[in-house]
Scaffold this motif. Structure first.
Motif, PDB file in Angstrom:
ATOM      1  N   TYR A 100      41.651  62.041  76.087  1.00 14.36           N
ATOM      2  CA  TYR A 100      42.946  61.433  76.421  1.00 14.36           C
ATOM      3  C   TYR A 100      44.068  62.404  76.039  1.00 14.36           C
ATOM      4  O   TYR A 100      44.130  62.858  74.897  1.00 14.36           O
ATOM      5  N   THR A 101      44.921  62.708  76.999  1.00 12.54           N
ATOM      6  CA  THR A 101      46.055  63.582  76.732  1.00 12.54           C
ATOM      7  C   THR A 101      47.120  62.814  75.958  1.00 12.54           C
ATOM      8  O   THR A 101      47.560  61.752  76.389  1.00 12.54           O
ATOM      9  N   VAL A 102      47.521  63.363  74.821  1.00 11.93           N
ATOM     10  CA  VAL A 102      48.554  62.764  73.990  1.00 11.93           C
ATOM     11  C   VAL A 102      49.818  63.624  74.107  1.00 11.93           C
ATOM     12  O   VAL A 102      49.787  64.824  73.823  1.00 11.93           O
ATOM     13  N   THR A 103      50.901  63.016  74.538  1.00 12.27           N
ATOM     14  CA  THR A 103      52.174  63.720  74.665  1.00 12.27           C
ATOM     15  C   THR A 103      53.137  63.211  73.609  1.00 12.27           C
ATOM     16  O   THR A 103      53.364  61.999  73.514  1.00 12.27           O
ATOM     17  N   VAL A 104      53.689  64.125  72.824  1.00 13.26           N
ATOM     18  CA  VAL A 104      54.692  63.783  71.808  1.00 13.26           C
ATOM     19  C   VAL A 104      56.040  64.298  72.301  1.00 13.26           C
ATOM     20  O   VAL A 104      56.231  65.504  72.455  1.00 13.26           O
ATOM     21  N   GLY A 105      56.964  63.381  72.559  1.00 14.43           N
ATOM     22  CA  GLY A 105      58.242  63.752  73.143  1.00 14.43           C
ATOM     23  C   GLY A 105      59.159  64.484  72.189  1.00 14.43           C
ATOM     24  O   GLY A 105      59.213  64.185  70.988  1.00 14.43           O
ATOM     25  N   ALA A 106      59.899  65.451  72.722  1.00 14.57           N
ATOM     26  CA  ALA A 106      60.898  66.181  71.935  1.00 14.57           C
ATOM     27  C   ALA A 106      62.183  65.369  71.846  1.00 14.57           C
ATOM     28  O   ALA A 106      62.488  64.547  72.724  1.00 14.57           O
ATOM     29  N   GLY A 107      62.957  65.603  70.802  1.00 12.53           N
ATOM     30  CA  GLY A 107      64.281  65.001  70.709  1.00 12.53           C
ATOM     31  C   GLY A 107      65.263  65.731  71.609  1.00 12.53           C
ATOM     32  O   GLY A 107      65.091  66.911  71.927  1.00 12.53           O
ATOM     33  N   GLY A 108      66.299  65.019  72.059  1.00 13.88           N
ATOM     34  CA  GLY A 108      67.355  65.662  72.831  1.00 13.88           C
ATOM     35  C   GLY A 108      68.045  66.733  72.004  1.00 13.88           C
ATOM     36  O   GLY A 108      68.310  66.536  70.817  1.00 13.88           O
ATOM     37  N   ALA A 109      68.332  67.870  72.596  1.00 12.86           N
ATOM     38  CA  ALA A 109      68.880  69.015  71.857  1.00 12.86           C
ATOM     39  C   ALA A 109      70.395  68.918  71.722  1.00 12.86           C
ATOM     40  O   ALA A 109      71.108  68.625  72.689  1.00 12.86           O
ATOM     41  N   GLY A 110      70.910  69.174  70.515  1.00  9.63           N
ATOM     42  CA  GLY A 110      72.340  69.279  70.301  1.00  9.63           C
ATOM     43  C   GLY A 110      72.869  70.618  70.806  1.00  9.63           C
ATOM     44  O   GLY A 110      72.098  71.576  70.976  1.00  9.63           O
ATOM     45  N   VAL A 111      74.169  70.685  71.041  1.00 12.65           N
ATOM     46  CA  VAL A 111      74.774  71.927  71.528  1.00 12.65           C
ATOM     47  C   VAL A 111      76.045  72.234  70.734  1.00 12.65           C
ATOM     48  O   VAL A 111      76.766  71.330  70.311  1.00 12.65           O
ATOM     49  N   ALA A 112      76.280  73.508  70.525  1.00 13.20           N
ATOM     50  CA  ALA A 112      77.533  73.964  69.915  1.00 13.20           C
ATOM     51  C   ALA A 112      78.533  74.197  71.032  1.00 13.20           C
ATOM     52  O   ALA A 112      78.298  75.020  71.927  1.00 13.20           O
ATOM     53  N   THR A 113      79.655  73.477  71.023  1.00  8.17           N
ATOM     54  CA  THR A 113      80.598  73.569  72.134  1.00  8.17           C
ATOM     55  C   THR A 113      82.010  73.242  71.673  1.00  8.17           C
ATOM     56  O   THR A 113      82.208  72.600  70.639  1.00  8.17           O
ATOM     57  N   SER A 114      82.993  73.698  72.437  1.00  5.65           N
ATOM     58  CA  SER A 114      84.383  73.317  72.213  1.00  5.65           C
ATOM     59  C   SER A 114      84.838  72.317  73.276  1.00  5.65           C
ATOM     60  O   SER A 114      86.009  71.967  73.351  1.00  5.65           O
ATOM     61  N   SER A 115      83.898  71.857  74.126  1.00  6.28           N
ATOM     62  CA  SER A 115      84.172  70.846  75.142  1.00  6.28           C
ATOM     63  C   SER A 115      83.628  69.496  74.680  1.00  6.28           C
ATOM     64  O   SER A 115      83.023  69.386  73.620  1.00  6.28           O
ATOM     65  N   SER A 116      83.838  68.474  75.486  1.00  2.00           N
ATOM     66  CA  SER A 116      83.283  67.151  75.188  1.00  2.00           C
ATOM     67  C   SER A 116      82.112  66.888  76.121  1.00  2.00           C
ATOM     68  O   SER A 116      82.263  66.935  77.348  1.00  2.00           O
ATOM     69  N   VAL A 117      80.932  66.613  75.552  1.00  5.86           N
ATOM     70  CA  VAL A 117      79.722  66.393  76.347  1.00  5.86           C
ATOM     71  C   VAL A 117      78.914  65.233  75.770  1.00  5.86           C
ATOM     72  O   VAL A 117      78.917  64.990  74.565  1.00  5.86           O
ATOM     73  N   ARG A 118      78.242  64.522  76.663  1.00  6.81           N
ATOM     74  CA  ARG A 118      77.302  63.500  76.209  1.00  6.81           C
ATOM     75  C   ARG A 118      76.072  64.168  75.600  1.00  6.81           C
ATOM     76  O   ARG A 118      75.696  65.277  75.966  1.00  6.81           O
ATOM     77  N   GLY A 119      75.429  63.450  74.685  1.00  8.56           N
ATOM     78  CA  GLY A 119      74.194  63.964  74.118  1.00  8.56           C
ATOM     79  C   GLY A 119      73.055  63.923  75.120  1.00  8.56           C
ATOM     80  O   GLY A 119      73.012  63.065  76.016  1.00  8.56           O
ATOM     81  N   ALA A 120      72.104  64.841  74.967  1.00 10.85           N
ATOM     82  CA  ALA A 120      70.915  64.865  75.824  1.00 10.85           C
ATOM     83  C   ALA A 120      69.934  63.785  75.383  1.00 10.85           C
ATOM     84  O   ALA A 120      69.763  63.529  74.193  1.00 10.85           O
ATOM     85  N   SER A 121      69.286  63.155  76.331  1.00 14.79           N
ATOM     86  CA  SER A 121      68.297  62.131  76.012  1.00 14.79           C
ATOM     87  C   SER A 121      67.006  62.761  75.507  1.00 14.79           C
ATOM     88  O   SER A 121      66.692  63.925  75.812  1.00 14.79           O
ATOM     89  N   GLY A 122      66.233  61.990  74.721  1.00 14.48           N
ATOM     90  CA  GLY A 122      64.930  62.445  74.251  1.00 14.48           C
ATOM     91  C   GLY A 122      63.875  62.321  75.337  1.00 14.48           C
ATOM     92  O   GLY A 122      64.086  61.696  76.384  1.00 14.48           O
ATOM     93  N   SER A 123      62.707  62.889  75.075  1.00 10.36           N
ATOM     94  CA  SER A 123      61.596  62.874  76.041  1.00 10.36           C
ATOM     95  C   SER A 123      60.572  61.802  75.676  1.00 10.36           C
ATOM     96  O   SER A 123      60.429  61.411  74.517  1.00 10.36           O
ATOM     97  N   ASN A 124      59.846  61.350  76.693  1.00 17.61           N
ATOM     98  CA  ASN A 124      58.855  60.290  76.500  1.00 17.61           C
ATOM     99  C   ASN A 124      57.657  60.761  75.692  1.00 17.61           C
ATOM    100  O   ASN A 124      57.279  61.947  75.728  1.00 17.61           O
ATOM    101  N   SER A 125      57.010  59.832  74.995  1.00 13.41           N
ATOM    102  CA  SER A 125      55.709  60.051  74.362  1.00 13.41           C
ATOM    103  C   SER A 125      54.702  59.119  75.025  1.00 13.41           C
ATOM    104  O   SER A 125      55.050  58.008  75.450  1.00 13.41           O
ATOM    105  N   SER A 126      53.424  59.545  75.105  1.00 13.10           N
ATOM    106  CA  SER A 126      52.456  58.732  75.829  1.00 13.10           C
ATOM    107  C   SER A 126      51.024  59.066  75.437  1.00 13.10           C
ATOM    108  O   SER A 126      50.738  60.106  74.842  1.00 13.10           O
TER     109      SER A 126
END
Length: 320
Positions: A100-126
């Protein structure tokens, strides 16, 4: 030791006692051991009892958490915390020898910026082939950009009045700014509770609490939401218990969610045009536990309370 076929009774394997086993067995040779009352097969080095091709196991599947939002371009408007990764628990059957393939999702990555941005979503685990999929946490909102729905929803900010939703049975919605006070952002949702709403022009909302689970052999909280960030006169908020990252202070960075908890990342503090970094979401985890001695392979194998436990902190294969 002759095999037989009996009309409507089906096929019968050879039978022997423990003392009367074949003296020169071949690999895969199968027979009924009447002494033990069990089927057994020669593995090439020993007789292995065949108790069942299917066995029951418990599981915990947690997806990666969403990153907090980033309102770097602003002075007072704050960003929302990241939503926790979805959390699933239950019991299922595994088939011996099946991979059985086990997938462990990564967390959404933060970014260094001087703009305003939404956070990235995390990835699924299954866990493959079993329809067991935990949904990645939603990223936190920024400026007038809503938090993202996911396993748990990201926190909203500024003019956002509708919470980003969580996935039913896996997590909860993110918080929103309180009415008439748009600068205090909401916290990210957690697996155990919704994200807290912003409180007037005083402080942003805390991340929602996660859930405690003892599948590893001890009680651990998983999937807490990330806290909202601070503006020039607004306090940052704590992350939810279960790996949620705290929001950043004014002109400061958000705290990342804890690895292998699915915690949401904390939002960055308002940057006033300078560069700040929103907290990344914590990566997920998959744990499989069954009663008795080790039967499967894969992950880090431990035992507790008479159970064998396979813990996956990164993607891999569980061979049952």
């Amino acid at each position: 030791m002759t095999a037989y076929v009996g009309g409507t009774t089906g096929f019968g394997p050879p039978s022997w006692t423990t003392a009367g086993r074949p003296s020169s067995p071949v690999n895969g040779q199968l027979g009924w051991n009447s002494t033990l009352g069990q089927l057994e097969s020669w593995t090439g080095s020993q007789w292995q009892q065949i108790t069942s091709l299917l066995y029951s196991a418990s599981y915990l599947v947690v997806a990666g958490g969403g990153a907090g939002g980033n309102n770097a371009a602003n002075t007072t408007a704050t960003a929302g915390g990241g939503g926790a990764g979805g959390l699933l628990t239950g019991t299922t059957s595994f088939s011996s020898g099946t991979a059985y393939t086990v997938t462990v999702g990564a967390g959404g990555a933060g970014v260094a910026t001087s703009s305003s941005v939404r956070g990235a979503s995390g990835s699924n685990s299954s866990i493959s082939a079993l329809s067991i999929t935990a949904i990645g946490g939603g990223g936190g909102g920024a400026d007038s950009l809503a938090g993202i729905s996911g396993g748990s929803g990201g926190g909203g900010t500024y003019t956002i009045t509708v919470a980003a939703s969580g996935t039913s049975g896996q997590g909860n919605a993110g918080g929103i700014p309180s009415s008439g006070a748009a600068f205090a952002a909401g916290g990210g949702g957690g697996s155990g509770a919704v994200g807290t709403n912003g409180n007037g022009n005083t402080n942003s909302g805390a991340g929602g609490v996660g859930l405690s689970n003892s599948i590893s052999g001890s009680a651990v909280f998983y999937a807490g939401g990330g806290g909202g960030g601070a503006g020039s006169s607004i306090a940052a908020a704590a992350g939810g218990t279960g790996g949620g990252g705290a929001g950043g202070a004014y002109l400061g960075n958000g705290t990342s969610g804890t690895a292998n908890t699915g915690g949401g990342g904390g939002a960055a503090g308002a940057g006033n045009g300078g560069t700040v970094t929103n907290g990344s979401g914590g990566s997920g985890i998959v744990i499989i536990s069954y009663a008795g001695a080790q039967r499967g392979t894969g992950g880090t194998v431990t035992s507790s309370g008479g159970n064998t436990i396979h813990t996956f902190t990164s993607s891999g294969t569980f061979t049952a």
